[in-house]
Design an enzyme around this catalytic site. Sequence first.
Site, short mmCIF file in Angstrom:
data_model
loop_
_atom_site.label_atom_id
_atom_site.label_comp_id
_atom_site.label_asym_id
_atom_site.label_seq_id
_atom_site.Cartn_x
_atom_site.Cartn_y
_atom_site.Cartn_z
N HIS A 186 -1.34 4.37 -0.94
CA HIS A 186 -1.44 4.63 -2.35
C HIS A 186 -0.72 6.00 -2.65
O HIS A 186 -0.30 5.92 -3.74
CB HIS A 186 -2.71 4.23 -2.97
N TRP A 202 1.52 -6.81 -1.73
CA TRP A 202 0.44 -7.60 -1.38
C TRP A 202 0.35 -8.08 0.13
O TRP A 202 -0.42 -7.78 0.84
CB TRP A 202 0.08 -9.15 -2.22
#
Length: 569
Positions: free
Chosen positions: A21, A80
């Site tokens: 992230h 994802w």
Amino acid sequence: MRYASVMYLHKGCEEEYKKRHDELWPELAEHLKQHGIRNYYIHLDANENDRNENRLYATFDADDLDAQSLADHPVMQRWWEYMADIMETKTPSFEPVADALQEVFRFNVLQPDKTRVVAVLDIGKTNIKICLMDGQTGALLHIEKRVNGVVDAPPYPHVDVDSIWQWIKDTLADLAQRYFIASIAITTHGATIACMKGEQLALPILDYEYDGVSELKEEYDAARPYFSESFSPRLPQGLNLGAQLFWQQKRFADEFATVDSLLLYPQYWGYKLSGNKAAEVTSLGCHTDLWNPTSCQFSTFCEQQKWAERFPEVIETGAKLGTILPDLAKETGLPASCVIFNGIHDSNASLVPYIGQPMEKLTVVSSGTWTVIATINGKLGSLHEDKDMLANVDALGRATPTIRFMGGREWEQLRSDSKATLSDVNFILENGILAMPAFAKGGGPFAHCEGRIIDRGITLTPAQQSALADVYVALMTDYCLDLMDTSNTVIVEGAFSNNLNFLTLLACMRSQNEIYASRDVTGTSGGAALLSNKSLKLKGRLSLALCDAQIKPLLNLYRQQWRDLVGEL
């Protein structure tokens, strides 16, 4: 709306999750922004009692979220799949398992039910507006508007600051009940300055159309800087800001002696809102005689008059002035955190969406009371003082060749309340009915001429009167473009960008250019908002203006006849 969910991270993957992230794909970040997602937080709950998983608590805000579109995009699908090895996911989509959380308590939340907006205070010579732009997308959400006026009373005609200020406060108070106004950007007309004595005006703010300033014309002309230094043409009335200050200093010597700061018009309203004084280049460089646009400093004339030292620090256009004054926040209901940004001259605000474009040159026609034509990255060598040409200064401080005339005011004077069709335009062309400049005193290449209509003895219908107005402003714009160092691309902003007759005529006359109309209805307000929030998507939609082949031959003859008569003026 606030969204909250819990996801499940495999044990031992905490550092890897944070690393991925920290290196979030830019295309994914852009995808989230395009769907209006903001204030996105993810918190880790390292569950020591469970050997298999940690919990991730996610919250974000979004308005009218299209969750299906968000999920179906290829970049979301790839992310994802990329994260599937360290999280609990669904089969076979790789979508993380995310259990929605139910809100059970809320305390001291900062107006979460209100849309976050940028309010743009847009003070024009004719109208005053407050435009609300969506804080994420830049879309125009709401406009409040009123007519502007002048107080024609001693000691001279002046700006009705009390009335304007009360309207601003009342309007902001009303809007604050429905919107979360996170910031305020400011754009105003030029040639206007506030002479301050501490927190108050030492003198009323002079109306730039006051002819009395001209009584010192000869004395001022002897003192003002050469065009080669200031690139300010000599203008009538008080359109040269230096002429206003020169006249006030002579005629109101006692009051002027008490002036401790000079605030340009956008900065005056910025001071009223924030309590902080500043100066700024786009208003300083707007035919003032006070600024040297090529060296980016005060003119020698401004220094000699001891005015330069009375200007506050020149700070970046669109920089943060501060937050709203606490008492004003209480009075209006605005959040105490509302940020006030350093304002911009309105014609320069129209350039803001384009000054970062990579093209070598770009010509923008900003239309309102004034039609201001500026070429970004153009050459100053084409400028002629006697044609009311000048160097404006853009938001980056660059000298920008410019020509202008009072197109909006002249159009208003010539038109009727009936809208013209192209057949009405054709009637004007066929019958050779001509409007010869100029119909406003303020400036332009023919400011010294008295406007007249060659009607051929024909009485026009109201619609044909409006057609003549459309033809006139198109001819004047075309004439001004010929005087300028223009680019291949010309973009029309503001009022005339919605005038189909004007656009069609201009496209027919200028086959050497591609004429585009901006579909951004916000005009100068959008540019001011963009300065305050660089992430807004205000590059704008453009539509190509098309020539009507049926009127072009007739228009060419009509244009030549008009040009021949103009040449005699």
